[in-house]
Structure formats: structure tokens, C-alpha cells
Motif scaffolding. Structure first.
Motif, PDB file in Angstrom:
ATOM      1  N   GLY A  46       0.811  -1.204   0.000  1.00 20.94           N
ATOM      2  CA  GLY A  46       0.000   0.000   0.000  1.00 20.94           C
ATOM      3  C   GLY A  46       0.846   1.256   0.000  1.00 20.94           C
ATOM      4  O   GLY A  46       0.355   2.356  -0.275  1.00 20.94           O
ATOM      5  N   ARG A  47       2.125   1.110   0.296  1.00 18.73           N
ATOM      6  CA  ARG A  47       3.029   2.270   0.350  1.00 18.73           C
ATOM      7  C   ARG A  47       3.160   2.944  -1.008  1.00 18.73           C
ATOM      8  O   ARG A  47       3.078   2.295  -2.055  1.00 18.73           O
ATOM      9  CB  ARG A  47       4.434   1.825   0.775  1.00 18.73           C
ATOM     10  CG  ARG A  47       4.610   1.514   2.235  1.00 18.73           C
ATOM     11  CD  ARG A  47       6.075   1.249   2.523  1.00 18.73           C
ATOM     12  NE  ARG A  47       6.316   1.036   3.947  1.00 18.73           N
ATOM     13  CZ  ARG A  47       7.399   1.463   4.600  1.00 18.73           C
ATOM     14  NH1 ARG A  47       8.342   2.118   3.937  1.00 18.73           N
ATOM     15  NH2 ARG A  47       7.553   1.224   5.879  1.00 18.73           N
ATOM     16  N   ASN A  69      -1.582  -0.175  -3.162  1.00 17.91           N
ATOM     17  CA  ASN A  69      -2.559  -1.274  -3.112  1.00 17.91           C
ATOM     18  C   ASN A  69      -3.053  -1.709  -4.492  1.00 17.91           C
ATOM     19  O   ASN A  69      -4.223  -2.038  -4.670  1.00 17.91           O
ATOM     20  CB  ASN A  69      -3.757  -0.886  -2.231  1.00 17.91           C
ATOM     21  CG  ASN A  69      -3.390  -0.832  -0.764  1.00 17.91           C
ATOM     22  OD1 ASN A  69      -2.683  -1.690  -0.264  1.00 17.91           O
ATOM     23  ND2 ASN A  69      -3.872   0.188  -0.068  1.00 17.91           N
ATOM     24  N   THR A 152      -4.801   9.799   0.791  1.00 17.58           N
ATOM     25  CA  THR A 152      -4.754   9.371   2.185  1.00 17.58           C
ATOM     26  C   THR A 152      -5.311  10.496   3.037  1.00 17.58           C
ATOM     27  O   THR A 152      -4.875  11.645   2.904  1.00 17.58           O
ATOM     28  CB  THR A 152      -3.314   9.049   2.620  1.00 17.58           C
ATOM     29  OG1 THR A 152      -2.746   8.101   1.708  1.00 17.58           O
ATOM     30  CG2 THR A 152      -3.286   8.462   4.023  1.00 17.58           C
ATOM     31  N   GLN A 154      -6.488  11.703   6.991  1.00 20.73           N
ATOM     32  CA  GLN A 154      -6.505  11.491   8.440  1.00 20.73           C
ATOM     33  C   GLN A 154      -7.527  12.433   9.066  1.00 20.73           C
ATOM     34  O   GLN A 154      -7.557  13.625   8.747  1.00 20.73           O
ATOM     35  CB  GLN A 154      -5.117  11.745   9.035  1.00 20.73           C
ATOM     36  CG  GLN A 154      -5.013  11.447  10.524  1.00 20.73           C
ATOM     37  CD  GLN A 154      -3.609  11.728  11.059  1.00 20.73           C
ATOM     38  OE1 GLN A 154      -2.894  12.589  10.534  1.00 20.73           O
ATOM     39  NE2 GLN A 154      -3.209  11.000  12.082  1.00 20.73           N
ATOM     40  N   ASN A 178     -10.983   2.645   1.903  1.00 18.00           N
ATOM     41  CA  ASN A 178     -10.447   1.599   2.767  1.00 18.00           C
ATOM     42  C   ASN A 178      -9.822   2.194   4.018  1.00 18.00           C
ATOM     43  O   ASN A 178      -8.917   3.029   3.926  1.00 18.00           O
ATOM     44  CB  ASN A 178      -9.390   0.785   2.014  1.00 18.00           C
ATOM     45  CG  ASN A 178      -9.957   0.104   0.785  1.00 18.00           C
ATOM     46  OD1 ASN A 178     -10.861  -0.700   0.889  1.00 18.00           O
ATOM     47  ND2 ASN A 178      -9.431   0.446  -0.384  1.00 18.00           N
ATOM     48  N   TRP A 180      -7.344   2.243   7.199  1.00 16.62           N
ATOM     49  CA  TRP A 180      -6.088   1.612   7.599  1.00 16.62           C
ATOM     50  C   TRP A 180      -6.358   0.725   8.809  1.00 16.62           C
ATOM     51  O   TRP A 180      -7.212   1.013   9.636  1.00 16.62           O
ATOM     52  CB  TRP A 180      -5.069   2.669   8.012  1.00 16.62           C
ATOM     53  CG  TRP A 180      -4.320   3.273   6.869  1.00 16.62           C
ATOM     54  CD1 TRP A 180      -4.627   3.185   5.541  1.00 16.62           C
ATOM     55  CD2 TRP A 180      -3.129   4.075   6.958  1.00 16.62           C
ATOM     56  NE1 TRP A 180      -3.710   3.886   4.789  1.00 16.62           N
ATOM     57  CE2 TRP A 180      -2.776   4.444   5.640  1.00 16.62           C
ATOM     58  CE3 TRP A 180      -2.348   4.516   8.014  1.00 16.62           C
ATOM     59  CZ2 TRP A 180      -1.668   5.224   5.351  1.00 16.62           C
ATOM     60  CZ3 TRP A 180      -1.246   5.304   7.740  1.00 16.62           C
ATOM     61  CH2 TRP A 180      -0.895   5.652   6.426  1.00 16.62           C
ATOM     62  N   HIS A 184      -4.423   4.341  13.803  1.00 14.66           N
ATOM     63  CA  HIS A 184      -4.599   5.642  13.162  1.00 14.66           C
ATOM     64  C   HIS A 184      -5.978   5.787  12.536  1.00 14.66           C
ATOM     65  O   HIS A 184      -6.526   4.852  11.966  1.00 14.66           O
ATOM     66  CB  HIS A 184      -3.528   5.852  12.085  1.00 14.66           C
ATOM     67  CG  HIS A 184      -2.134   5.738  12.605  1.00 14.66           C
ATOM     68  ND1 HIS A 184      -1.610   6.632  13.505  1.00 14.66           N
ATOM     69  CD2 HIS A 184      -1.155   4.826  12.360  1.00 14.66           C
ATOM     70  CE1 HIS A 184      -0.371   6.282  13.794  1.00 14.66           C
ATOM     71  NE2 HIS A 184      -0.074   5.194  13.112  1.00 14.66           N
ATOM     72  N   GLU A 188      -7.958   5.421   3.109  1.00 12.46           N
ATOM     73  CA  GLU A 188      -7.243   5.514   1.847  1.00 12.46           C
ATOM     74  C   GLU A 188      -8.258   5.365   0.720  1.00 12.46           C
ATOM     75  O   GLU A 188      -9.161   4.528   0.797  1.00 12.46           O
ATOM     76  CB  GLU A 188      -6.192   4.411   1.766  1.00 12.46           C
ATOM     77  CG  GLU A 188      -5.118   4.656   0.741  1.00 12.46           C
ATOM     78  CD  GLU A 188      -3.880   3.817   1.028  1.00 12.46           C
ATOM     79  OE1 GLU A 188      -2.802   4.203   0.553  1.00 12.46           O
ATOM     80  OE2 GLU A 188      -4.000   2.795   1.711  1.00 12.46           O
ATOM     81  N   GLU A 220      -2.798  -7.680   6.650  1.00 16.56           N
ATOM     82  CA  GLU A 220      -3.925  -6.782   6.912  1.00 16.56           C
ATOM     83  C   GLU A 220      -5.016  -6.933   5.859  1.00 16.56           C
ATOM     84  O   GLU A 220      -4.865  -7.648   4.876  1.00 16.56           O
ATOM     85  CB  GLU A 220      -3.439  -5.325   6.968  1.00 16.56           C
ATOM     86  CG  GLU A 220      -3.055  -4.826   8.356  1.00 16.56           C
ATOM     87  CD  GLU A 220      -4.224  -4.759   9.329  1.00 16.56           C
ATOM     88  OE1 GLU A 220      -5.402  -4.876   8.876  1.00 16.56           O
ATOM     89  OE2 GLU A 220      -3.993  -4.615  10.530  1.00 16.56           O
ATOM     90  N   ASN A 222      -6.003  -5.050   3.527  1.00 16.66           N
ATOM     91  CA  ASN A 222      -5.671  -4.700   2.142  1.00 16.66           C
ATOM     92  C   ASN A 222      -4.931  -5.828   1.416  1.00 16.66           C
ATOM     93  O   ASN A 222      -4.667  -5.729   0.216  1.00 16.66           O
ATOM     94  CB  ASN A 222      -4.872  -3.391   2.073  1.00 16.66           C
ATOM     95  CG  ASN A 222      -3.517  -3.481   2.749  1.00 16.66           C
ATOM     96  OD1 ASN A 222      -3.288  -4.306   3.631  1.00 16.66           O
ATOM     97  ND2 ASN A 222      -2.604  -2.614   2.348  1.00 16.66           N
TER      98      ASN A 222
END
Length: 273
Positions: A46-47, A69, A152, A154, A178, A180, A184, A188, A220, A222
Motif C-alpha cells: 500500500g506504500r 494497493n 490518504t 486522516q 479503505n 487503515w 490511526h 485511503e 492486513e 488490504n
């Protein structure tokens, strides 16, 4: 090199990397041994590519890499004829910028292969993003002049679900939302219907590797599609319960104790120096 035998697709965080987001010496040795034995090893994460290319280099990989992803597939150092990128309409980003206050959005980051722009109220506390932004990294309607690959976001904890509901209601036919895993309050956003298995399928097709010869590792939610797509899906010992339930096997050790490396060495009967 002997004939290619397996395609090994590896998630990074919580899987290949330890809890300090580092590669252990044993993991490096095992993955290099797998490649020497004729197997293809590909990072599927996913990075963003900006945060996975150094790991790619440390593992001395030559294969294509999948980022965001499944939304970006490319080779960091050479041309890949199957390179692709799925994007999100920039108008969605502008809409979310306009409702930042309504949903107490603390960070919006728009990224792509050669794109990084963010808008944040304060340092996010997420190690995926710079603590302070350069002037040319500030996200705005003026600076965002292309469609991003990934968003992304937050938010404060009590706004996570309301924001997800808003995005699904307004843009659900265009994007997937999606959350995370972990502590956190982050969601995403990616192109509708694209996931890690999208990239795995493209790599397998490129190397003429059948699904039964794909081994995938993850931890995870994802990773769900990738684990299900692979002929042999392996959940980490530290994976969530659902991933363990759909995987073919679970590593005995977690990501902090070389779980992937130990499993792979045994499964492939690798001679690791």
C-alpha cells in the motif's frame, strides 16, 4: 539461473518489515536466496513508491513493484512494458478540500508515481509523511494539476465513519474507501475495483506464471484479495483474524521474528548462506 519456479509477492509493513519498518539481515538473505534459486520476488504494498524503492534496492530486486494497493505497477530502474497507473479524478480531491472543516480532516495527501502533495493542519504523526511540508508540496486547487493515484486522509476519530459515508455516497461508483488497520484514524481512497491482486495478476501474466505457482504473504485487510488470488496465500502470525481464516497457511513466527523469512526458507527448501 534455473527456470523460474514461483512468483513470491510480499507485503511490506507488518509482513516483510519488522515493527521498526526495517528489513532484518535474515530476511535479506532469504529473499536473495529465493531469487538465486530462480524465483521471482515482487513487493506488493500500500506504500507509495517513494517509500518502497529503498527497500526494493536493499533486497536487490529486479522485478516490477506494485504500489498504492495495486493502483501503480512499474519497475523502479528499468522500463517495464506492462507499466500502469490507475488514477482518481482530481475533482474528488477538490471536493474533499472544500469540506475539510466539516469533517475535521487533519491531513489530505494526494500521491502518484511522480506526485506528492499534502494539506495538513499539523504534523500528522504518521511516518509515511513529512513532519513539515515544503512550499512545492502544499496541496491546493492550483498545485494539483493532474489526477492522483491515491488519497490518504486522516481525521479525528469521531469523524472517520461520517467521512467514509460521505465519500461512499457521493463518489462510491468511482472510488473504493479503505480504512487503515491499527491505531490511526486514516482512510485511503483508490480507483474503484483496484486492489493488490490487480498488480499480482499483471506480474504473473508478464512472467507466464500460473496462479498455482504464486505465493503471497500479508497481514492486513488490504491483503485480502492478494491472499485469495494466490495459489498459496500465507498470513503472518500477527495478521488479523479474517486474513488468517482465508489464507492457506499462517507463519509460526510474526514479523518481528523473521516469520516470512523462516517460512519461505522452509517452504522453498532454500540453501541460505
Amino acid at each position: 539461473m534455473s527456470e523460474i519456479k514461483k512468483l513470491i509477492t510480499i507485503d511490506l509493513d507488518g509482513t516483510t518489515l519488522n515493527n521498526a519498518s526495517k528489513l532484518s539481515a535474515q530476511t535479506i538473505r532469504v529473499i536473495k536466496a529465493a531469487q538465486s534459486a530462480g524465483h521471482i520476488v515482487s513487493i506488493v504494498t500500500g506504500r507509495p513508491n517513494r517509500l518502497s524503492t529503498p527497500i526494493y534496492d536493499e533486497l536487490a530486486l529486479q522485478s516490477p513493484m506494485i504500489n498504492f494497493n495495486g493502483s501503480l505497477g512499474f519497475n523502479p530502474h528499468q522500463r517495464w512494458s506492462e507499466e500502469y497507473q490507475y488514477t482518481i479524478n482530481r475533482e474528488i480531491v477538490l471536493d474533499l478540500l472544500a469540506v475539510r472543516d466539516d469533517y475535521q480532516i487533519q491531513l489530505i495527501a494526494a500521491e502518484g508515481k511522480n506526485l506528492f502533495l499534502a494539506q495538513q493542519q499539523a504534523p500528522s504523526g504518521l511516518n509515511f509523511f513529512p513532519a513539515t511540508l515544503e512550499t512545492n508540496e502544499i496541496l491546493s486547487s492550483q498545485s494539483l494539476n493532474e489526477d492522483p493515484t491515491s488519497l490518504t486522509i486522516q481525521v479525528t476519530e469521531n469523524k472517520l465513519q461520517p467521512l467514509s459515508t460521505y465519500i461512499e455516497a457521493k463518489f462510491g461508483s468511482l472510488v473504493d474507501v479503505n480504512p487503515w488497520g491499527g491505531p490511526h484514524n486514516v482512510i485511503e481512497i483508490g480507483h474503484k475495483g483496484i486492489h493488490k491482486a490487480t498488480g499480482v495478476e499483471k506480474i504473473a501474466h508478464y512472467y507466464h506464471i500460473q496462479r498455482k505457482d504464486i505465493i503471497a504473504f500479508g497481514d492486513e485487510s488490504n491483503d485480502n484479495a492478494m491472499i485469495e488470488y494466490a495459489g498459496w496465500g500465507v498470513a503472518m502470525n500477527n495478521a488479523n483474524d479474517h486474513l488468517k481464516s482465508i489464507a492457506n497457511d499462517v507463519t509460526q513466527l510474526n514479523n518481528e521474528h523473521d516469520g516470512l523469512a523462516t517460512y519461505l526458507q522452509d517452504y522453498l527448501k532454500l540453501d541460505v548462506v
